[in-house]
Motif scaffolding. Sequence first.
Motif, PDB file in Angstrom:
ATOM      1  N   ARG A 304     -52.099  17.728 -42.338  1.00 34.82           N
ATOM      2  CA  ARG A 304     -52.741  18.688 -41.421  1.00 34.82           C
ATOM      3  C   ARG A 304     -51.729  19.581 -40.692  1.00 34.82           C
ATOM      4  O   ARG A 304     -51.912  20.850 -40.455  1.00 34.82           O
ATOM      5  N   ILE A 305     -50.536  18.899 -40.300  1.00 37.79           N
ATOM      6  CA  ILE A 305     -49.542  19.817 -39.638  1.00 37.79           C
ATOM      7  C   ILE A 305     -48.929  20.729 -40.420  1.00 37.79           C
ATOM      8  O   ILE A 305     -48.695  21.761 -40.192  1.00 37.79           O
ATOM      9  N   ARG A 306     -48.884  20.453 -41.754  1.00 39.28           N
ATOM     10  CA  ARG A 306     -48.084  21.301 -42.716  1.00 39.28           C
ATOM     11  C   ARG A 306     -49.172  22.505 -42.737  1.00 39.28           C
ATOM     12  O   ARG A 306     -48.635  23.541 -43.018  1.00 39.28           O
ATOM     13  N   ARG A 311     -44.327  28.308 -42.917  1.00 42.74           N
ATOM     14  CA  ARG A 311     -43.057  28.954 -42.420  1.00 42.74           C
ATOM     15  C   ARG A 311     -43.197  30.486 -42.423  1.00 42.74           C
ATOM     16  O   ARG A 311     -42.530  31.104 -41.518  1.00 42.74           O
ATOM     17  N   LYS A 312     -44.021  31.096 -43.258  1.00 44.43           N
ATOM     18  CA  LYS A 312     -44.093  32.677 -43.173  1.00 44.43           C
ATOM     19  C   LYS A 312     -45.035  32.935 -42.263  1.00 44.43           C
ATOM     20  O   LYS A 312     -45.044  34.126 -41.855  1.00 44.43           O
ATOM     21  N   HIS A 313     -45.845  32.215 -41.583  1.00 42.85           N
ATOM     22  CA  HIS A 313     -46.732  32.579 -40.275  1.00 42.85           C
ATOM     23  C   HIS A 313     -45.795  32.668 -39.220  1.00 42.85           C
ATOM     24  O   HIS A 313     -44.691  31.995 -38.918  1.00 42.85           O
ATOM     25  N   ASN A 314     -46.573  33.399 -38.028  1.00 49.57           N
ATOM     26  CA  ASN A 314     -45.682  33.491 -36.807  1.00 49.57           C
ATOM     27  C   ASN A 314     -45.895  32.376 -35.777  1.00 49.57           C
ATOM     28  O   ASN A 314     -47.123  31.756 -35.931  1.00 49.57           O
ATOM     29  N   LEU A 315     -45.159  31.799 -35.326  1.00 49.94           N
ATOM     30  CA  LEU A 315     -45.007  30.713 -34.258  1.00 49.94           C
ATOM     31  C   LEU A 315     -45.853  31.189 -33.018  1.00 49.94           C
ATOM     32  O   LEU A 315     -45.026  32.102 -32.215  1.00 49.94           O
ATOM     33  N   ARG A 356     -40.567  21.277 -38.063  1.00 52.16           N
ATOM     34  CA  ARG A 356     -41.328  22.140 -38.693  1.00 52.16           C
ATOM     35  C   ARG A 356     -41.662  23.611 -37.998  1.00 52.16           C
ATOM     36  O   ARG A 356     -41.552  24.550 -38.520  1.00 52.16           O
ATOM     37  N   LEU A 357     -41.590  23.522 -36.726  1.00 54.21           N
ATOM     38  CA  LEU A 357     -41.728  24.443 -35.727  1.00 54.21           C
ATOM     39  C   LEU A 357     -40.485  25.162 -35.649  1.00 54.21           C
ATOM     40  O   LEU A 357     -40.700  26.536 -35.768  1.00 54.21           O
ATOM     41  N   THR A 362     -37.609  30.423 -36.895  1.00 56.70           N
ATOM     42  CA  THR A 362     -36.613  31.321 -37.732  1.00 56.70           C
ATOM     43  C   THR A 362     -36.620  31.490 -39.189  1.00 56.70           C
ATOM     44  O   THR A 362     -35.728  32.138 -39.565  1.00 56.70           O
ATOM     45  N   LYS A 363     -37.569  31.081 -39.721  1.00 52.97           N
ATOM     46  CA  LYS A 363     -37.893  31.290 -41.147  1.00 52.97           C
ATOM     47  C   LYS A 363     -37.053  30.607 -42.026  1.00 52.97           C
ATOM     48  O   LYS A 363     -36.641  31.108 -43.119  1.00 52.97           O
ATOM     49  N   ARG A 364     -36.335  29.734 -41.687  1.00 52.33           N
ATOM     50  CA  ARG A 364     -35.385  28.667 -42.177  1.00 52.33           C
ATOM     51  C   ARG A 364     -35.255  27.294 -41.980  1.00 52.33           C
ATOM     52  O   ARG A 364     -35.765  26.998 -40.760  1.00 52.33           O
ATOM     53  N   LYS A 365     -34.570  26.465 -42.613  1.00 50.30           N
ATOM     54  CA  LYS A 365     -34.648  25.131 -42.166  1.00 50.30           C
ATOM     55  C   LYS A 365     -33.064  24.751 -42.155  1.00 50.30           C
ATOM     56  O   LYS A 365     -32.359  24.838 -43.206  1.00 50.30           O
ATOM     57  N   ASN A 366     -32.718  24.800 -40.842  1.00 49.87           N
ATOM     58  CA  ASN A 366     -31.122  24.593 -40.385  1.00 49.87           C
ATOM     59  C   ASN A 366     -30.947  23.561 -39.236  1.00 49.87           C
ATOM     60  O   ASN A 366     -31.652  23.838 -38.047  1.00 49.87           O
TER      61      ASN A 366
END
Length: 416
Positions: A304-306, A311-315, A356-357, A362-366
């Motif tokens: 559900r969280i996913r 990632r391509k959506h806005n926070l 995830r947030l 940032t549109k990336r995982k770092n």
Amino acid sequence: MSSKKKIKVHSLTGRIDMRLMEKAFKNVKRNRGAAGVDKVSVEMFDANREENLLALMRDLKTRDAFRPKPLRRVHIPKGPGSKKTRPLGIPVVRDRVGQEVLQLLLARIFEPMFHKSSYGFIPGRNCHMAIERVLSLHADGYLTVLDADIAGFFDNIPHKVIMQALAAEVADGNILGLVERFLAAGVMEDGVFKPTTVGTPQGGVISPLLANIVLNRLDWVLEEAGYHFARYADDFVVVCSDKRQAQEALDLVQHVLETELGLSLSTEKTHITTYGAGYEFLGFVLSSRSKRMRDKSVQKFKARIRELTVRKHNLDQRVIAKLNEVIRGTANYFGKPLFSTCRWMFQKLDSWLRMRLRSMKTKRKNYNDNNRISVRWLCRKLGLLTLEEFCWDQDQHGEAYRVIPRNGATSVGVAR
């Protein structure tokens, strides 16, 4: 010497009035739900509510006048990533109201007869009470567990068994006929009508009550044999003093299900275990070491969280609001005071959710983004809730208190 004749309920049809119809519709409206095969939504029905309810009431009170429409069949995944699906039947709104009327009438008769160890879909009882019951029995020394699973329960209840259980208490032929027609309404799937000769559809308003009425027989047989158990709908466990007693309980349950109720146990999912080894019940893994979310529940939460953190959506605040609904619901259920031991798991899930947030922002995982986008910013600025802040602990006197994490520190709130 003649035995005393059983007194049945006769005049249920006469109790159907506009006050009951309005109450039934309010319950249906509160539960919302999709439209059925006629594509009429709850809002559309409500737009002409008084006329619709009057017409429905006339049909319900006139013998053989009411004819339910087929249910709209939809399939939902049984679990995150699972290829297996669970069929749901969606009645049209008019039929939903009709079922709710029957549910309100029949519940008054049957609920006082239900066993005290049955906790599903009964006012004043819930899942947590069922779990607390088995934990209390474990504390009393009943450490062997029959973890039972009825194979395809809702799909396989024989209509004859349901009607016999109803007719044992109800003599109103019109009401019995309405229930029978609801059971035999059939389903529409991909434009094809399929008759229903067994089972009560998952999704039907009256299905939980009918399930309890059928399984009430099993409850009282277990009671008469001296067994301790807890049941929530078709999910139940029998707790015993040793393995021999658990095997005897298993034999009894199989006998009642097969010979009296036309059902059977799942050989794959039914087993005898111990409280020390642990077992799954109502979404938890219960053992002498912990009372935590089962893996399937964790995966369901993550799935559900996913869905909400692509990632391509806005926070933005809408995302946070939806996430908070999921967090609050999950934490309130699995963070139950006094028995839940989910704090460590909640901490891990909170950390994963924040990752995830950050990736969404940032549109990336770092991992370097952990410092750039802090917990303070996510919780204080955006208002993100955490699972851990819903956790409760006990002090040395047994008083419940909440430890609220705030940016690496903790504050304590006492339960009032």
